[in-house]
Design a protein around this motif. Structure first.
Motif, short mmCIF file in Angstrom:
data_model
loop_
_atom_site.label_atom_id
_atom_site.label_comp_id
_atom_site.label_asym_id
_atom_site.label_seq_id
_atom_site.Cartn_x
_atom_site.Cartn_y
_atom_site.Cartn_z
N GLY A 102 87.20 54.79 41.51
CA GLY A 102 85.98 54.07 41.21
C GLY A 102 86.01 52.65 41.72
N SER A 151 83.54 51.59 37.34
CA SER A 151 82.51 52.62 37.58
C SER A 151 83.17 53.82 38.23
CB SER A 151 81.41 52.08 38.49
OG SER A 151 80.73 51.03 37.86
N ILE A 152 83.24 54.91 37.49
CA ILE A 152 83.90 56.12 37.98
C ILE A 152 83.03 56.80 39.03
CG2 ILE A 152 84.78 58.40 37.37
CD1 ILE A 152 85.40 57.24 34.58
N LEU A 153 83.62 57.04 40.21
CA LEU A 153 82.93 57.74 41.29
C LEU A 153 83.46 59.17 41.47
CD1 LEU A 153 82.97 54.85 43.90
CD2 LEU A 153 81.08 55.54 42.42
N ARG A 171 83.13 63.39 40.15
CA ARG A 171 81.69 63.11 39.98
C ARG A 171 81.15 63.58 38.63
NH1 ARG A 171 78.71 61.78 44.79
NH2 ARG A 171 80.08 61.87 46.57
N GLN A 215 82.28 63.21 35.90
CA GLN A 215 82.63 62.26 34.85
C GLN A 215 82.04 60.88 35.13
OE1 GLN A 215 85.97 62.57 32.75
NE2 GLN A 215 86.15 64.73 33.08
N CYS A 216 81.02 60.84 35.94
CA CYS A 216 80.47 59.58 36.42
C CYS A 216 79.94 58.71 35.27
CB CYS A 216 79.36 59.86 37.42
SG CYS A 216 78.87 58.38 38.31
N CYS A 217 80.49 57.54 35.12
CA CYS A 217 80.03 56.58 34.13
C CYS A 217 80.75 55.25 34.37
CB CYS A 217 80.30 57.07 32.70
SG CYS A 217 82.01 57.43 32.36
N THR A 218 80.41 54.26 33.60
CA THR A 218 81.08 52.97 33.67
C THR A 218 81.82 52.75 32.36
OG1 THR A 218 79.37 52.11 35.12
CG2 THR A 218 80.73 50.50 34.00
N PHE A 273 80.45 57.57 48.45
CA PHE A 273 80.02 57.97 47.11
C PHE A 273 78.69 57.37 46.66
CE2 PHE A 273 84.58 58.71 47.09
CZ PHE A 273 84.64 59.98 46.56
#
Length: 93
Positions: free
Chosen positions: A6, A14-16, A19, A21-24, A90
């Protein structure tokens, strides 16, 4: 322990990837005991200032309840070129 790729923006991660699990989130080295899970504050967060604007890879545990990545450890950081590649790869289309 999972791996997350991220970007660090405004002191948060910020998780990239992955995908799904995408969140900050904020990172903490604390293991997730039930008693402290609801009480984490900014003082428990790992200071990510040195990684600001960069892509990093982190290991940790992301519980169902978002907001914190527990048992976190930064295992690698990208330089400026690779950070731009990560952003381009991403970025939402």
């Amino acid at each position: 322990m999972e791996r997350f790729l991220g970007l660090v923006q405004d002191g948060r991660f910020s998780i990239l990837m992955p995908r799904h699990q995408c969140c900050t989130v904020r990172l903490t080295r604390i293991a997730r005991p039930a008693s402290i899970a609801e009480e984490l504050t900014a003082s428990h967060a790992i200071d990510l200032a040195e990684y600001e604007g960069r892509a990093i890879m982190v290991t940790g545990v992301l519980p169902e309840r978002k907001g914190w990545l527990y048992e976190a450890n930064v295992i690698d950081q990208a330089g400026p070129i690779l950070t731009e590649v990560v952003k381009e790869t991403f970025s939402p289309r």
